[in-house]
Design a protein around this motif. Structure first.
Motif, mmCIF file in Angstrom:
data_model
loop_
_atom_site.group_PDB
_atom_site.id
_atom_site.type_symbol
_atom_site.label_atom_id
_atom_site.label_comp_id
_atom_site.label_asym_id
_atom_site.label_seq_id
_atom_site.Cartn_x
_atom_site.Cartn_y
_atom_site.Cartn_z
ATOM 1 N N ALA A 162 17.331 3.196 -5.177
ATOM 2 C CA ALA A 162 16.340 2.466 -5.763
ATOM 3 C C ALA A 162 15.361 3.528 -6.398
ATOM 4 O O ALA A 162 15.271 3.789 -7.682
ATOM 5 N N GLY A 163 14.954 4.554 -5.518
ATOM 6 C CA GLY A 163 14.279 5.308 -6.093
ATOM 7 C C GLY A 163 15.209 6.563 -6.850
ATOM 8 O O GLY A 163 14.483 7.054 -7.776
ATOM 9 N N ALA A 164 16.306 6.830 -6.724
ATOM 10 C CA ALA A 164 16.752 8.040 -7.159
ATOM 11 C C ALA A 164 17.451 6.849 -9.033
ATOM 12 O O ALA A 164 17.418 8.044 -9.424
ATOM 13 N N LEU A 165 17.170 5.783 -9.014
ATOM 14 C CA LEU A 165 18.004 4.902 -10.063
ATOM 15 C C LEU A 165 15.698 4.951 -10.875
ATOM 16 O O LEU A 165 16.449 5.525 -12.356
ATOM 17 N N TYR A 166 15.577 4.929 -10.610
ATOM 18 C CA TYR A 166 13.810 4.593 -10.716
ATOM 19 C C TYR A 166 13.538 5.896 -11.147
ATOM 20 O O TYR A 166 13.463 6.695 -12.674
ATOM 21 N N ASP A 167 13.924 7.664 -10.839
ATOM 22 C CA ASP A 167 13.214 8.831 -11.079
ATOM 23 C C ASP A 167 14.751 9.399 -11.998
ATOM 24 O O ASP A 167 14.216 9.725 -12.508
ATOM 25 N N GLY A 168 15.445 9.141 -11.213
ATOM 26 C CA GLY A 168 16.709 9.617 -11.782
ATOM 27 C C GLY A 168 17.495 9.212 -13.601
ATOM 28 O O GLY A 168 17.955 9.963 -14.721
ATOM 29 N N VAL A 169 16.904 7.377 -13.483
ATOM 30 C CA VAL A 169 17.826 7.358 -14.914
ATOM 31 C C VAL A 169 15.974 6.572 -15.309
ATOM 32 O O VAL A 169 15.725 7.543 -16.904
ATOM 33 N N SER A 170 15.833 6.018 -15.258
ATOM 34 C CA SER A 170 14.813 5.132 -15.789
ATOM 35 C C SER A 170 13.495 4.021 -14.912
ATOM 36 O O SER A 170 14.641 3.440 -13.858
ATOM 37 N N PRO A 171 12.139 3.638 -15.049
ATOM 38 C CA PRO A 171 11.285 2.640 -14.418
ATOM 39 C C PRO A 171 12.328 1.705 -14.639
ATOM 40 O O PRO A 171 12.398 0.572 -13.087
ATOM 41 N N SER A 215 10.728 -0.899 -5.880
ATOM 42 C CA SER A 215 9.744 0.168 -7.390
ATOM 43 C C SER A 215 8.652 -0.994 -7.472
ATOM 44 O O SER A 215 8.141 -0.483 -8.427
ATOM 45 N N PHE A 216 8.686 -2.067 -6.873
ATOM 46 C CA PHE A 216 8.081 -2.955 -7.704
ATOM 47 C C PHE A 216 6.329 -2.107 -7.970
ATOM 48 O O PHE A 216 6.061 -2.890 -8.611
ATOM 49 N N ALA A 217 5.586 -1.677 -6.863
ATOM 50 C CA ALA A 217 4.039 -0.974 -6.952
ATOM 51 C C ALA A 217 4.264 -0.569 -7.753
ATOM 52 O O ALA A 217 3.150 0.033 -8.663
ATOM 53 N N LEU A 218 5.617 0.544 -8.066
ATOM 54 C CA LEU A 218 5.140 1.268 -9.027
ATOM 55 C C LEU A 218 5.518 1.555 -10.460
ATOM 56 O O LEU A 218 4.563 1.640 -11.186
ATOM 57 N N GLU A 269 11.930 9.881 -2.137
ATOM 58 C CA GLU A 269 11.298 10.453 -1.160
ATOM 59 C C GLU A 269 10.667 8.988 -1.131
ATOM 60 O O GLU A 269 10.589 8.306 0.380
ATOM 61 N N LEU A 270 10.162 8.243 -1.806
ATOM 62 C CA LEU A 270 9.456 6.596 -1.211
ATOM 63 C C LEU A 270 10.705 5.458 -0.407
ATOM 64 O O LEU A 270 10.205 5.319 0.099
ATOM 65 N N GLY A 271 11.834 5.784 -0.914
ATOM 66 C CA GLY A 271 13.001 4.869 -1.004
ATOM 67 C C GLY A 271 13.143 5.554 0.518
ATOM 68 O O GLY A 271 13.819 4.678 1.575
ATOM 69 N N TRP A 272 13.654 6.946 0.631
ATOM 70 C CA TRP A 272 14.119 7.451 2.024
ATOM 71 C C TRP A 272 12.904 6.821 3.007
ATOM 72 O O TRP A 272 13.716 6.890 4.428
ATOM 73 N N ILE A 330 0.787 -1.246 0.174
ATOM 74 C CA ILE A 330 -0.367 -0.045 0.240
ATOM 75 C C ILE A 330 1.246 0.668 -0.056
ATOM 76 O O ILE A 330 0.547 2.347 -0.684
ATOM 77 N N LEU A 331 1.873 1.689 -0.234
ATOM 78 C CA LEU A 331 2.416 2.389 1.045
ATOM 79 C C LEU A 331 3.090 3.185 -0.615
ATOM 80 O O LEU A 331 3.173 4.223 -0.263
ATOM 81 N N PRO A 332 3.347 3.208 -1.250
ATOM 82 C CA PRO A 332 3.822 3.261 -2.322
ATOM 83 C C PRO A 332 2.520 4.281 -3.079
ATOM 84 O O PRO A 332 2.744 5.394 -3.966
#
Length: 398
Positions: free
Chosen positions: A356-365, A232-235, A43-46, A29-31
């Motif tokens: 994980a969050g930085a890679l998802y936002d900064g590079v690609s999902p 990253s799973f739920a996102l 932010e989710l990662g942090w 649920i959290l994501p």
């Protein structure tokens, strides 16, 4: 006395199971919940790191308190505090309140480490492994059932699972109050029975053996890799396939069943056919293939199959790494060295989510999954290379 110990273990089993059920409910649920307040993957990662960091650093403090006042009071404080944190999470009206709720949630997440110390209090060295297995089974079962329940409950709003988790913690508090007995041991004995995360002499002992050092190091890398997927799973599901929390919870629950099945029934048979380095290399390779499968999946069905492959690999590698670490530890400090093993996993869960969050936002999902697959590949390579070392050959023959 034997019956009393069995009853205490059974009560502890339900205490841990219900607590992890409440914890597992929140995972899928959290994501989605944080995204309602505009949270990015970074932010989710942090937020996930904050919970793990508080748990990692506060568990020894709760442990020392439980040495003085007893295991049961600390377990009850933890359960009641967790209930309050779940309520705060359900009532959150901004990302700031979610952060506060998860911060205190991590502080009160002392149940598992205290539960393992409780087992050490009421068991002899000969049957301690069986008692630890009971707690581990409760942990796994709660972790499997929780995401499924959380996903289903999310149909009535993302706050609903939080309040249900709070109710579960309150029920668990009542069960612990009435049915969980305090182990009849002295404060000095309680202190001896508790593993110490920050006893550097134990860490030195753990890394003085090449076999234990290898198990701990590979487990850190392996957990760091799997954490990338968890963040990253739920996102990723929502972005690529438009899937919601219900589907995410069911998928995580099914993958948990696969892991439990491999660890509970298949790991022993595999261990009789392959040595530990082969099992670790094979498990990590399956995990890497599963993670790459996430990127290549063109439909939810293929994504589910990729998750199944990942679960199979995780189920094979995790217990094998634990066995390797235990085999390399001195007999008189095996429990303490395994404490270092689990601390390495906790540290990976502290460091991994922001990456994980930085890679998802900064590079690609896709980037967190590709990076995780590469880390799994490094575990495979290390296993193949280290298998030829003389100490590894001796361990394989032992």
């Amino acid at each position: 006395m034997i019956n009393r110990k069995k009853a205490s273990l059974l009560n502890l089993f339900f205490t841990v199971f219900i607590d992890l059920l409440g914890f597992g409910i929140v995972i899928p649920i959290l994501p989605y919940y944080t995204s309602q307040f505009g949270a990015s993957a970074w932010e989710l990662g942090w937020i996930m790191t904050l919970f793990s960091a508080m748990q990692f650093f506060c568990a020894p403090l709760w442990g020392r308190l439980s040495d003085r006042v007893g295991r049961k009071p600390v377990l009850m404080i933890s359960l009641l505090g967790s209930a309050g944190c779940f309520i705060l999470l359900g009532w959150a009206q901004s990302l700031t309140w979610i952060i506060i709720a998860r911060l205190f949630g991590g502080i009160f997440a002392a149940t598992i480490s205290t539960a393992y110390a409780y087992v050490a209090d009421i068991t002899t060295p000969e049957n301690r492994a069986k008692g630890m297995g009971t707690v581990g089974a409760a942990f796994g079962l709660g972790f499997v059932c929780g995401p499924v329940f959380g996903g289903i409950l999310s149909q009535w709003g993302y706050a609903t699972p939080m309040f249900v988790a709070a109710g579960i913690s309150v029920v668990n508090f009542g069960m612990a109050f009435f049915f969980l007995a305090e182990p009849p041991v002295s404060a000095a004995q309680r202190s001896l029975n508790r593993s110490r995360r920050f006893d550097w002499s134990v860490w030195k002992t753990a890394f003085s053996s090449p076999l234990s050092a290898t198990g701990i190091s590979l487990f850190f890398v392996f957990t760091f890799a799997v954490t990338q997927m968890e963040v990253s799973f739920a996102l990723y599901l929502a972005r690529k396939f438009g899937m919601g929390a219900t589907q995410a919870g069911i998928l995580l629950g099914v993958s948990g069943l696969v892991m439990a099945g491999v660890q509970g029934g298949g790991a022993g048979r595999l261990a009789r056919r392959f040595d530990e380095f082969q099992l670790i290399a094979g498990g990590a390779a399956l995990c890497g293939l599963g993670l790459l499968g996430f990127v290549l999946a063109g439909s939810p069905l293929w994504l589910g199959l990729a998750l199944g492959v990942l679960a199979l690999g995780h189920g094979a590698a995790h217990p094998t790494l634990s066995s390797m670490t235990s085999k390399g530890a001195p007999a008189d400090s095996r429990g303490a060295v395994l404490g270092v093993f689990h601390s390495a996993s906790s540290l990976a869960r502290v460091l991994g989510p922001p990456v994980a969050g930085a890679l998802y936002d900064g590079v690609s999902p896709d980037a967190p999954f590709v990076a995780s697959a590469a880390l799994c590949g490094s575990v495979v390579l290390a296993s193949v290379v280290l298998k030829s070392k003389p100490w590894a050959t001796r361990a394989a023959r032992a």
